[in-house]
Design a protein around this motif. Structure first.
Motif, PDB file in Angstrom:
ATOM      1  N   ARG A 152     -42.395 -19.013  14.657  1.00  0.00           N
ATOM      2  CA  ARG A 152     -41.790 -19.880  13.547  1.00  0.00           C
ATOM      3  C   ARG A 152     -42.120 -19.635  12.273  1.00  0.00           C
ATOM      4  O   ARG A 152     -41.589 -19.655  11.407  1.00  0.00           O
ATOM      5  CB  ARG A 152     -41.978 -21.419  13.944  1.00  0.00           C
ATOM      6  N   VAL A 153     -43.691 -19.373  12.311  1.00  0.00           N
ATOM      7  CA  VAL A 153     -44.329 -18.898  10.922  1.00  0.00           C
ATOM      8  C   VAL A 153     -43.981 -17.929  10.517  1.00  0.00           C
ATOM      9  O   VAL A 153     -43.373 -17.406   9.351  1.00  0.00           O
ATOM     10  CB  VAL A 153     -45.886 -19.268  11.086  1.00  0.00           C
ATOM     11  N   GLU A 154     -44.040 -16.718  11.188  1.00  0.00           N
ATOM     12  CA  GLU A 154     -43.450 -15.393  11.075  1.00  0.00           C
ATOM     13  C   GLU A 154     -41.963 -15.287  10.571  1.00  0.00           C
ATOM     14  O   GLU A 154     -41.598 -14.784   9.585  1.00  0.00           O
ATOM     15  CB  GLU A 154     -43.435 -14.498  12.275  1.00  0.00           C
ATOM     16  N   ARG A 155     -41.130 -16.352  11.103  1.00  0.00           N
ATOM     17  CA  ARG A 155     -39.648 -16.289  10.625  1.00  0.00           C
ATOM     18  C   ARG A 155     -39.691 -16.871   9.216  1.00  0.00           C
ATOM     19  O   ARG A 155     -38.720 -16.637   8.383  1.00  0.00           O
ATOM     20  CB  ARG A 155     -38.805 -17.285  11.792  1.00  0.00           C
ATOM     21  N   LEU A 156     -40.477 -17.900   9.050  1.00  0.00           N
ATOM     22  CA  LEU A 156     -40.542 -18.667   7.605  1.00  0.00           C
ATOM     23  C   LEU A 156     -41.148 -17.497   6.652  1.00  0.00           C
ATOM     24  O   LEU A 156     -40.252 -17.320   5.481  1.00  0.00           O
ATOM     25  CB  LEU A 156     -41.625 -19.823   7.672  1.00  0.00           C
ATOM     26  N   LEU A 157     -41.960 -16.743   6.893  1.00  0.00           N
ATOM     27  CA  LEU A 157     -42.429 -15.768   6.133  1.00  0.00           C
ATOM     28  C   LEU A 157     -41.245 -14.794   5.732  1.00  0.00           C
ATOM     29  O   LEU A 157     -41.081 -14.361   4.806  1.00  0.00           O
ATOM     30  CB  LEU A 157     -43.582 -15.128   6.532  1.00  0.00           C
ATOM     31  N   ALA A 158     -40.597 -14.344   6.663  1.00  0.00           N
ATOM     32  CA  ALA A 158     -39.545 -13.292   6.735  1.00  0.00           C
ATOM     33  C   ALA A 158     -38.531 -13.996   5.830  1.00  0.00           C
ATOM     34  O   ALA A 158     -37.818 -13.292   5.023  1.00  0.00           O
ATOM     35  CB  ALA A 158     -38.899 -13.080   7.993  1.00  0.00           C
ATOM     36  N   ARG A 159     -37.938 -15.188   5.855  1.00  0.00           N
ATOM     37  CA  ARG A 159     -37.313 -15.891   5.202  1.00  0.00           C
ATOM     38  C   ARG A 159     -37.521 -16.070   3.902  1.00  0.00           C
ATOM     39  O   ARG A 159     -36.667 -15.847   2.868  1.00  0.00           O
ATOM     40  CB  ARG A 159     -36.841 -17.361   5.862  1.00  0.00           C
ATOM     41  N   ALA A 160     -38.876 -16.270   3.562  1.00  0.00           N
ATOM     42  CA  ALA A 160     -39.183 -16.324   2.115  1.00  0.00           C
ATOM     43  C   ALA A 160     -39.164 -14.986   1.370  1.00  0.00           C
ATOM     44  O   ALA A 160     -38.835 -14.898   0.163  1.00  0.00           O
ATOM     45  CB  ALA A 160     -40.784 -16.820   2.220  1.00  0.00           C
ATOM     46  N   ARG A 161     -39.437 -14.104   2.184  1.00  0.00           N
ATOM     47  CA  ARG A 161     -39.408 -12.405   1.651  1.00  0.00           C
ATOM     48  C   ARG A 161     -37.827 -12.243   1.207  1.00  0.00           C
ATOM     49  O   ARG A 161     -37.758 -11.772   0.137  1.00  0.00           O
ATOM     50  CB  ARG A 161     -40.053 -11.660   2.456  1.00  0.00           C
ATOM     51  N   ALA A 162     -37.170 -12.519   2.246  1.00  0.00           N
ATOM     52  CA  ALA A 162     -35.620 -11.969   2.195  1.00  0.00           C
ATOM     53  C   ALA A 162     -35.099 -13.002   0.887  1.00  0.00           C
ATOM     54  O   ALA A 162     -34.092 -12.288   0.370  1.00  0.00           O
ATOM     55  CB  ALA A 162     -34.833 -12.410   3.606  1.00  0.00           C
ATOM     56  N   GLY A 163     -35.396 -14.164   0.768  1.00  0.00           N
ATOM     57  CA  GLY A 163     -34.852 -14.849  -0.252  1.00  0.00           C
ATOM     58  C   GLY A 163     -35.516 -14.939  -1.621  1.00  0.00           C
ATOM     59  O   GLY A 163     -34.972 -15.401  -2.615  1.00  0.00           O
ATOM     60  N   GLY A 164     -36.668 -13.987  -1.622  1.00  0.00           N
ATOM     61  CA  GLY A 164     -37.409 -13.818  -2.993  1.00  0.00           C
ATOM     62  C   GLY A 164     -37.865 -15.077  -3.468  1.00  0.00           C
ATOM     63  O   GLY A 164     -37.987 -15.422  -4.481  1.00  0.00           O
TER      64      GLY A 164
END
Length: 259
Positions: A152-164
């Motif tokens: 869940r946390v890894e997906r959150l971080l990936a989402r934050a990176r992708a969304g800038g």
């Protein structure tokens, strides 16, 4: 861990007319039973802070000292409020509170809540993980699923990176204690590589709530507690605890419902 430089901390203590940090207890129930937290054995009544009381606190901070940090923490998992938690964050930010911080165990994150968190204007989220293996995590974060929360946390971080995303700052927290000390370096490397800020800290004692051997220091080296000086802790009921460690509210200074 390195010894704490108490003289450096002492130099930061100063009298202020308003707390530098106000910690609100959004909810006094939790979905985990963590080894370093006295919440599972807490005797005071459990409940949820009313919308009215939270808004009163946020409006007073915004009016009198907007630089004061507003935290969601103490004895519960704030994300049990789901979208309602981030409605409160948005209210506080719109009112003029400049810094709002959330502490969470991260077990309830999904894509919808991640987006709501980002849209709310939250400045920082501190996610308590405390382990880099299933064995250590399960022994400390009792009731949690290591692989699930890690994903869940890894997906959150990936989402934050992708969304800038510029906010919130995402912090992976590691409380050093018996059973996980050997994993500190690996934890730090893993989460930094994925874009998180890593926070390493000692285990707290919550007064006498849990054992905290790393906090034992000679009497001659003690200084006034910075947390006590800088912080006001408000339980869900509106009672103002003497400090964050007064988790039972045994020394309430007042009640923000009426004062």
């Amino acid at each position: 861990m390195k010894p704490v430089d108490l003289t450096r901390i002492l130099a930061t203590l100063e009298e202020t007319a308003f707390p530098k940090i106000v910690v609100t207890e959004a909810i006094a129930t939790c979905n985990l039973y963590c080894a370093m937290c006295p919440q599972p054995s807490m005797k005071r009544e459990r409940g949820t802070m009313s919308e009215e009381l939270f808004r009163k606190i946020a409006l007073e901070i915004a009016r009198d000292c907007p630089d004061t940090q507003l935290w969601n923490a103490i004895m519960g998992e704030p994300m049990l409020l789901r979208e309602g938690l981030f409605d409160r964050v948005r209210f506080a930010k719109d009112a003029g509170v400049r810094t709002v911080i959330l502490t969470t165990n991260g077990t309830l994150f999904d894509d919808d809540l991640a987006d709501r968190m980002h849209e709310s204007g939250l400045d920082e989220v501190i996610i308590g993980l405390d382990g880099h293996s299933e064995e250590s995590y399960s022994a400390i974060r009792v009731g949690g699923d290591f692989h699930d929360v890690k994903g869940r946390v890894e997906r959150l971080l990936a989402r934050a990176r992708a969304g800038g995303w510029k906010t919130p700052k995402i912090v992976a927290q590691f409380i050093v204690q018996e059973g996980n000390r050997h994993e500190e370096a690996a934890f730090r490397e893993h989460w930094r590589a994925r874009g998180a800020t890593v926070k390493i800290r000692r285990r707290l004692g919550w007064g006498e709530g849990v054992e905290a051997p790393d906090l034992t220091i000679p009497d001659s080296e003690r200084i006034p507690c910075p947390w006590l000086i800088r912080t006001m802790s408000v339980h869900w009921s509106g009672k103002v605890a003497q400090c964050d460690a007064d988790y039972e509210g045994g020394y309430a200074a007042g009640d923000l419902n009426t004062q």
